[in-house]
Motif scaffolding. Structure first.
Motif, PDB file in Angstrom:
ATOM      1  N   ASP A  88       0.706  -1.170   0.139  1.00 43.08           N
ATOM      2  CA  ASP A  88       0.042  -0.004   0.039  1.00 43.08           C
ATOM      3  C   ASP A  88       0.711   1.309  -0.060  1.00 43.08           C
ATOM      4  OD1 ASP A  88       0.969  -0.236   2.616  1.00 43.08           O
ATOM      5  OD2 ASP A  88      -1.060   0.006   3.491  1.00 43.08           O
ATOM      6  N   ASN A  89       2.234   1.143  -0.121  1.00 33.47           N
ATOM      7  CA  ASN A  89       2.883   2.241  -0.367  1.00 33.47           C
ATOM      8  C   ASN A  89       4.264   2.051  -0.745  1.00 33.47           C
ATOM      9  OD1 ASN A  89       5.143   2.122   1.847  1.00 33.47           O
ATOM     10  ND2 ASN A  89       3.531   1.906   3.116  1.00 33.47           N
ATOM     11  N   ASN A  90       4.959   2.868  -1.526  1.00 32.42           N
ATOM     12  CA  ASN A  90       6.144   2.756  -2.286  1.00 32.42           C
ATOM     13  C   ASN A  90       7.337   2.476  -1.341  1.00 32.42           C
ATOM     14  OD1 ASN A  90       4.986   3.369  -4.529  1.00 32.42           O
ATOM     15  ND2 ASN A  90       5.437   5.634  -4.516  1.00 32.42           N
ATOM     16  N   TYR A  91       7.269   2.825  -0.011  1.00 39.34           N
ATOM     17  CA  TYR A  91       8.428   2.506   1.012  1.00 39.34           C
ATOM     18  C   TYR A  91       8.665   1.102   0.932  1.00 39.34           C
ATOM     19  CZ  TYR A  91      11.748   4.888   3.883  1.00 39.34           C
ATOM     20  OH  TYR A  91      13.075   5.147   4.434  1.00 39.34           O
ATOM     21  N   HIS A 127       1.579  -1.495  -6.689  1.00 40.16           N
ATOM     22  CA  HIS A 127       0.742  -0.552  -5.539  1.00 40.16           C
ATOM     23  C   HIS A 127      -0.621  -0.446  -5.819  1.00 40.16           C
ATOM     24  CE1 HIS A 127       5.116   0.523  -5.778  1.00 40.16           C
ATOM     25  NE2 HIS A 127       5.075   0.438  -4.529  1.00 40.16           N
TER      26      HIS A 127
END
Length: 176
Positions: A88-91, A127
């Protein structure tokens, strides 16, 4: 095969290191890994307050990033030859890619240059994206429902991966 995953890490910075990672397949197989030996001095206040108390859950505990990467690669390869890692996030994908590159760099030094971390595994990072507002809202509601049923588990990598899977599947109409 889609595999939903989440990571916990020391801080939101370029120097961040993974603390744990949780993976859940579309079919329900799960894998959880923690990194032993992360210095508390490297962790943000948020991590010390929220994430650290939930560590030592059942799963694989490793002492080095290379061991972690190999365990993850082995588990992913056992699931399917082609996996779509959904976060749910690029990190999360940044840290996972960074971890796999450490393994690739290490293996290239001892085995000669190889372009993949596993010859039997193809990984694609994805994502979340929703076709409309209703699907996005349903995803959010499903994730909230998951944590109502599992209080005090948010920001534990495996529970967050389960929540992500639950939200995506419901937003796609698999759950009512």
């Amino acid at each position: 095969m889609r595999i939903f995953y989440d990571t916990e890490f020391t801080s939101l910075s370029a120097a961040a290191e993974l603390i744990s990672a949780g993976f859940v397949t579309e079919h329900g197989q799960e894998f959880y890994i923690e990194f032993d030996g992360i210095a508390k001095s490297e962790c943000s206040d948020f991590v010390l307050e929220i994430v650290y108390p939930m560590l030592r859950a059942p799963g694989v505990i490793v002492s080095s990033p290379l061991m972690a990467a190999q365990h993850i690669i082995d588990w992913l390869a056992a699931q399917a030859a082609y996996v779509r890692l959904v976060s749910d996030n690029n990190y999360d994908s940044y840290l996972m890619s960074k971890l796999f590159h450490k393994l690739l760099d290490y293996k290239s030094k001892i085995e000669g240059y190889r372009q993949e971390v596993s010859p039997n595994l193809n990984i694609k990072y994805e994502h979340l994206g929703f076709p409309d507002y209703v699907a996005a809202k349903e995803f959010k509601r499903a994730c909230e429902d998951y944590f109502l049923d599992h209080p005090d588990c948010q920001h534990h990598a495996l529970h967050d991966a389960r929540s992500l899977k639950h939200g995506v599947m419901r937003s796609e109409g698999y759950y009512s």
